[in-house]
Design an enzyme around this catalytic site. Structure first.
Site, PDB file in Angstrom:
ATOM      1  N   LYS A 140     -19.531  18.906  11.015  1.00 12.51           N
ATOM      2  CA  LYS A 140     -19.488  20.224  11.653  1.00 12.51           C
ATOM      3  C   LYS A 140     -20.344  21.223  10.886  1.00 12.51           C
ATOM      4  CE  LYS A 140     -16.370  24.065  12.745  1.00 12.51           C
ATOM      5  NZ  LYS A 140     -14.964  24.513  12.916  1.00 12.51           N
ATOM      6  N   HIS A 272     -30.703 -14.898  40.109  1.00 11.54           N
ATOM      7  CA  HIS A 272     -30.190 -13.628  40.643  1.00 11.54           C
ATOM      8  C   HIS A 272     -28.671 -13.621  40.723  1.00 11.54           C
ATOM      9  CE1 HIS A 272     -34.293 -12.567  41.335  1.00 11.54           C
ATOM     10  NE2 HIS A 272     -34.478 -13.501  42.253  1.00 11.54           N
TER      11      HIS A 272
END
Length: 510
Positions: A140, A272
């Site tokens: 922070k 696929h």
């Protein structure tokens, strides 16, 4: 505000000491005062380097068996103070709080403890409190403090302080802050998911700490990424980097072969996301040859997977085919040399790891989440509904076809014979279209469907499918049932000497 900061003091308190020594020595060389606790303090002192115990700053010992060590205003004040704020500076002087410019902290190994099968008490003790608080505080206040939150960042940090001679830039501190919040958010997600294992809270929290950039997504104009531990699941022995589409096909292959892991040698070829060839035989070579016969055209550029070791004879057959990926639990030395003959062919050893039991996909402006379809139809699930019952050979083929049907895009019909995929109709909007597609495809590759079986991923709303199958020579059918018109299909089968079993389980795959 000065963006470059010369470090004068560092707090170091880590669980993992690997790689820490060169950092400690560099900080000492730069004249940085070191503060520490517990085992890390002992580690630093054993290097012959001066270190200030945190207890000397807080005038408070480590208590509650080490649960509380750094949770003190003098520690967090040293991290969170704003060096350009007059009030903060005054209070630092008033309460004799040391300035901390660098915080090096990692966290107790919560995820590893859970994965080890440890007791709940051991798991709870590995929930870090002080460490996570120090990380958040330092990140922070990145304008003044640099936070190192993981041993994986030790080398990066060492380069930063070495190149800057102890000075860090705002850009560096903000970059390390991002790393820190990534660590803290992932940690909290893991803890929440442990406590919410029974899904009492209807909340979706996903965090993957490992990710890689792919060449592109499904198409070159799309960005692509993979998040997960690929190296834990596979050992890559050869070939180019896997693409987004490769990974989708590999996923489909692994899930399909999971149905046959304990069966006789089985080989599958996928394209696929759907199988275009599958066979179970007494040898893996014959399984491959018969899988390829299912659709040698579609097999070009496909994904190949075996449930047993690939030997030299099988590898020699595979080498004649252009394929993207080969997957197996192992390879003989001779097989590996043969398969490496194509420089781009990707060769993977599949390791035994647990796969997710929950499936997640984006949908609209959110996500869809469901349990994985872990139900595999077995002989015990078969409910004969016709006068004619399937033979033992037909039952084996019905189970074989059902396993494959479960992993094929809906609407789907699978035709099989002698544990070999003859053809499938995949992803059709009509079940009749799927069946006609499968029959046409089987014919184009000279399969004799007389005596073959048919599997459907969902019920037949009308008897048209069993009629079409009957005229193609198919005499045994597996389907979930559940249509209000099931009896029409049953009646047709009885009138035409067909056997049909119902499982009660639908296997849609959209």
């Amino acid at each position: 505000m000065k963006t470059a900061k010369k470090a004068s003091a560092a707090l170091i308190s880590v669980f993992h000491k690997d790689g820490l020594e060169p950092i400690v020595k560099k900080l000492d060389e730069l004249g940085v005062t070191l503060y520490s606790t517990g085992g890390t303090e002992t580690f630093i002192r054993n290097l012959g380097i001066d270190v200030v115990p945190v207890e000397d700053v807080t005038s408070y010992p480590s208590i509650l068996g080490g649960r509380v060590k750094t949770l003190h205003p003098k520690v967090f004040g040293g991290i969170l103070n704003r060096q350009d704020n007059e009030s903060d500076v005054a209070q630092m002087q008033e309460f004799d709080i040391p300035q901390l410019d660098i915080v090096i902290v990692d966290l107790y190994p919560f995820e590893k403890t859970v994965a080890s099968g440890a007791s709940e008490q051991d798991i709870i003790e590995k929930i870090d409190i002080g460490g996570i608080s120090l990380i958040r505080a330092a990140a922070k206040n990145f304008k003044d403090v640099l936070c190192v939150s993981s041993m994986e960042d030790y080398e990066d940090f060492l380069n930063v302080i070495s190149e800057g001679n102890g000075t860090t830039t705002l850009e560096d501190r903000k970059r390390f802050a991002a790393k820190a919040f990534n660590v803290s958010s992932h940690y909290d997600t893991a803890i929440f998911n442990y406590f919410n294992a029974e899904k009492e809270e209807t909340v979706l929290k996903i965090s993957e700490a490992k990710g890689q950039v792919l060449r592109y997504g499904e198409n070159p104009h799309q960005k692509g990424f993979f998040f997960g531990d690929f190296d834990a699941m596979f050992t890559k022995l050869h070939g180019k980097e896997l693409s987004y589409n490769n990974l989708l096909d590999v996923d489909a292959a692994v899930n399909l072969m999971g149905e046959f892991v304990n069966d006789d040698p089985t080989f599958a070829i996928l394209k696929h996301n759907n199988a275009c060839g599958l066979a179970t035989r007494s040898t893996i070579k014959q399984a491959y040859v018969d899988a390829l016969a299912g659709d040698p055209v579609s097999a070009f550029g496909g994904i190949l997977i075996s449930n047993v070791e690939i030997d030299a004879e099988t590898a020699a057959e595979i080498h004649n085919l252009f394929c993207e990926v080969v997957i197996a639990p192992s390879y003989s030395d001779e097989a590996l040399e043969i398969l490496k003959g194509k420089k781009n062919r990707i060769i993977l050893v599949q390791n035994q790891v647990s796969l997710p039991e929950t499936l997640v996909r984006t949908c609209l402006n959110g996500f869809l989440v469901q349990d994985k379809d872990s139900k595999t139809d077995s002989k015990e699930d078969l409910n004969p509904v016709t006068d004619k019952k399937p033979t033992l050979e037909e039952i084996e083929d019905l189970i074989f076809a059902s396993k494959l049907c479960k992993h094929t895009k809906s609407n789907t019909i699978v035709l099989a014979k002698n544990k070999q995929l003859c053809a499938s109709g995949t992803g059709q909007t009509s079940r009749v279209d799927a069946l006609n597609q499968a029959i046409h495809k089987a014919g184009s590759f000279n399969f004799d469907l007389e005596g073959a079986v048919m599997a459907s991923d969902a019920f037949f709303p009308f008897p048209d499918c069993v009629e079409i199958a009957d005229k193609a020579g198919i005499k045994s059918v597996i389907q979930p049932g559940g249509s209000i018109k099931d009896q029409l299909s049953i009646d047709y089968c009885n009138e035409n000497g067909m056997a049909m079993v119902m499982t009660g389980t639908r296997h849609f795959k959209h």
